[in-house]
Write an enzyme that holds these catalytic residues in place. Structure first.
Site, PDB file in Angstrom:
ATOM      1  CE1 TYR A  62      41.282  29.337  52.538  1.00  0.00           C
ATOM      2  CE2 TYR A  62      41.733  28.157  50.498  1.00  0.00           C
ATOM      3  CZ  TYR A  62      42.184  28.811  51.631  1.00  0.00           C
ATOM      4  OH  TYR A  62      43.521  28.936  51.846  1.00  0.00           O
ATOM      5  CG  ASN A 102      35.974  40.918  50.458  1.00  0.00           C
ATOM      6  OD1 ASN A 102      36.121  42.022  50.959  1.00  0.00           O
ATOM      7  ND2 ASN A 102      36.974  40.239  49.941  1.00  0.00           N
ATOM      8  CB  ILE A 103      32.577  38.237  55.307  1.00  0.00           C
ATOM      9  CG1 ILE A 103      32.002  39.650  55.485  1.00  0.00           C
ATOM     10  CG2 ILE A 103      32.876  37.586  56.664  1.00  0.00           C
ATOM     11  CD1 ILE A 103      30.610  39.691  56.109  1.00  0.00           C
ATOM     12  CD  GLU A 104      39.001  36.450  51.527  1.00  0.00           C
ATOM     13  OE1 GLU A 104      40.032  36.107  52.147  1.00  0.00           O
ATOM     14  OE2 GLU A 104      39.009  36.862  50.346  1.00  0.00           O
ATOM     15  CG  ASN A 105      34.760  30.457  56.879  1.00  0.00           C
ATOM     16  OD1 ASN A 105      35.251  29.331  56.926  1.00  0.00           O
ATOM     17  ND2 ASN A 105      33.968  30.920  57.813  1.00  0.00           N
ATOM     18  CB  ALA A 106      39.581  29.200  58.166  1.00  0.00           C
ATOM     19  CB  CYS A 111      27.560  39.079  43.113  1.00  0.00           C
ATOM     20  SG  CYS A 111      28.369  38.687  44.683  1.00  0.00           S
ATOM     21  CD  GLU A 133      30.144  42.464  44.434  1.00  0.00           C
ATOM     22  OE1 GLU A 133      30.639  41.905  45.443  1.00  0.00           O
ATOM     23  OE2 GLU A 133      30.713  42.481  43.328  1.00  0.00           O
ATOM     24  CB  CYS A 193      30.861  38.710  46.969  1.00  0.00           C
ATOM     25  SG  CYS A 193      31.729  37.463  46.017  1.00  0.00           S
TER      26      CYS A 193
HETATM   27  N1  THU Z   1      34.900  39.305  45.848  1.00  0.00           N
HETATM   28  C1  THU Z   1      33.898  40.190  46.110  1.00  0.00           C
HETATM   29  O1  THU Z   1      33.644  40.521  47.274  1.00  0.00           O
HETATM   30  N2  THU Z   1      33.204  40.711  45.073  1.00  0.00           N
HETATM   31  C2  THU Z   1      33.495  40.493  43.759  1.00  0.00           C
HETATM   32  O2  THU Z   1      32.808  41.020  42.892  1.00  0.00           O
HETATM   33  C3  THU Z   1      34.620  39.613  43.387  1.00  0.00           C
HETATM   34  C4  THU Z   1      35.227  38.847  44.502  1.00  0.00           C
HETATM   35  C5  THU Z   1      35.704  38.802  46.965  1.00  0.00           C
HETATM   36  C6  THU Z   1      35.521  37.355  47.312  1.00  0.00           C
HETATM   37  C7  THU Z   1      36.847  37.037  47.967  1.00  0.00           C
HETATM   38  O3  THU Z   1      36.792  37.406  49.327  1.00  0.00           O
HETATM   39  C8  THU Z   1      37.848  37.955  47.276  1.00  0.00           C
HETATM   40  O4  THU Z   1      37.066  38.966  46.651  1.00  0.00           O
HETATM   41  C9  THU Z   1      38.692  37.253  46.223  1.00  0.00           C
HETATM   42  O5  THU Z   1      37.916  36.509  45.365  1.00  0.00           O
END
Ligand code: THU
Length: 144
Positions: free
Chosen positions: A55, A49-53, A101, A62, A60
Site C-alpha cells: 500500500y 498510478n502504480i499501486e503496491n501490495a 503531489c 502525477e 500517484c
Molecule cells: N491517485 C493518483 O494517482 N492521483 C491522485 O491525484 C489521487 C489518487 C491514485 C493513488 C491510488 O493508486 C489511487 O489513486 C486511489 O487513491
C-alpha cells in the site's frame, strides 16, 4: 488566437492523460489515474498510478510523470492534465491531485504560471494555478 491554442493544448493533454490512464496499475483501489505533463520545451511526459501490495509504496500518476521527467533531466514545466476515476473507460468525477503531489508540483512549477488541468465527466475540465491549489506553501524559497 491564444485562447484557441490554449484550448487545443488542453485537449491534447487530456487525451494523453486518458491514454496514460489505461496503463494504471491499481489492483487494490480499482481507481485509475493518468497524467500528462507539458514541459517548457513542448514535450509531453505521461504517468499513471502504480499501486503496491504493501500500500504505502503506491505512486500517484502525477508524481510518476514528474519523476520520469526530472530523472531525464527536465525541470521546467507549464502544465499537467490529470484524468482519474474508478475503473471504467469514462470519467465519472474530477480527480484533484492529492496533497503530496501538490507539494511535488510546487518544487518545480511557478505558483502563478503552472496550470493544473483536471478532466471531468463528458469532456468537461477545470483549470487551477498551483498557488490556488497550494497557498502559503513551504518550498524551495524557504531553503534558498
Ligand atoms: N491517485 C493518483 O494517482 N492521483 C491522485 O491525484 C489521487 C489518487 C491514485 C493513488 C491510488 O493508486 C489511487 O489513486 C486511489 O487513491
Amino acid at each position: 488566437m491564444k485562447e484557441e491554442s490554449n484550448h487545443h493544448t488542453i485537449q491534447m493533454l487530456i487525451q494523453a492523460a486518458m491514454e496514460a490512464r489505461k496503463k494504471a496499475y491499481a489492483p487494490y483501489s480499482h481507481y485509475l489515474v493518468g497524467a500528462a505533463l507539458l514541459t517548457a520545451d513542448g514535450q509531453v511526459v505521461t504517468g499513471c498510478n502504480i499501486e503496491n501490495a504493501a500500500y504505502t509504496p503506491t505512486n500517484c500518476a502525477e508524481r510518476t510523470a514528474f519523476f520520469k521527467a526530472v530523472s531525464e533531466g527536465v525541470r521546467e514545466f507549464r502544465a499537467i492534465a490529470v484524468a482519474g476515476s474508478p475503473e471504467g473507460d469514462t470519467l465519472t468525477q474530477y480527480a484533484w491531485p492529492c496533497g503530496v503531489c501538490r507539494q511535488v508540483m510546487a518544487e518545480f512549477g511557478n505558483p502563478d504560471e503552472f496550470r493544473v488541468i483536471v478532466a471531468g465527466p463528458a469532456g468537461a475540465y477545470r483549470v487551477a494555478t498551483l498557488r490556488e491549489m497550494l497557498p502559503e506553501s513551504f518550498g524551495p524559497k524557504n531553503l534558498g
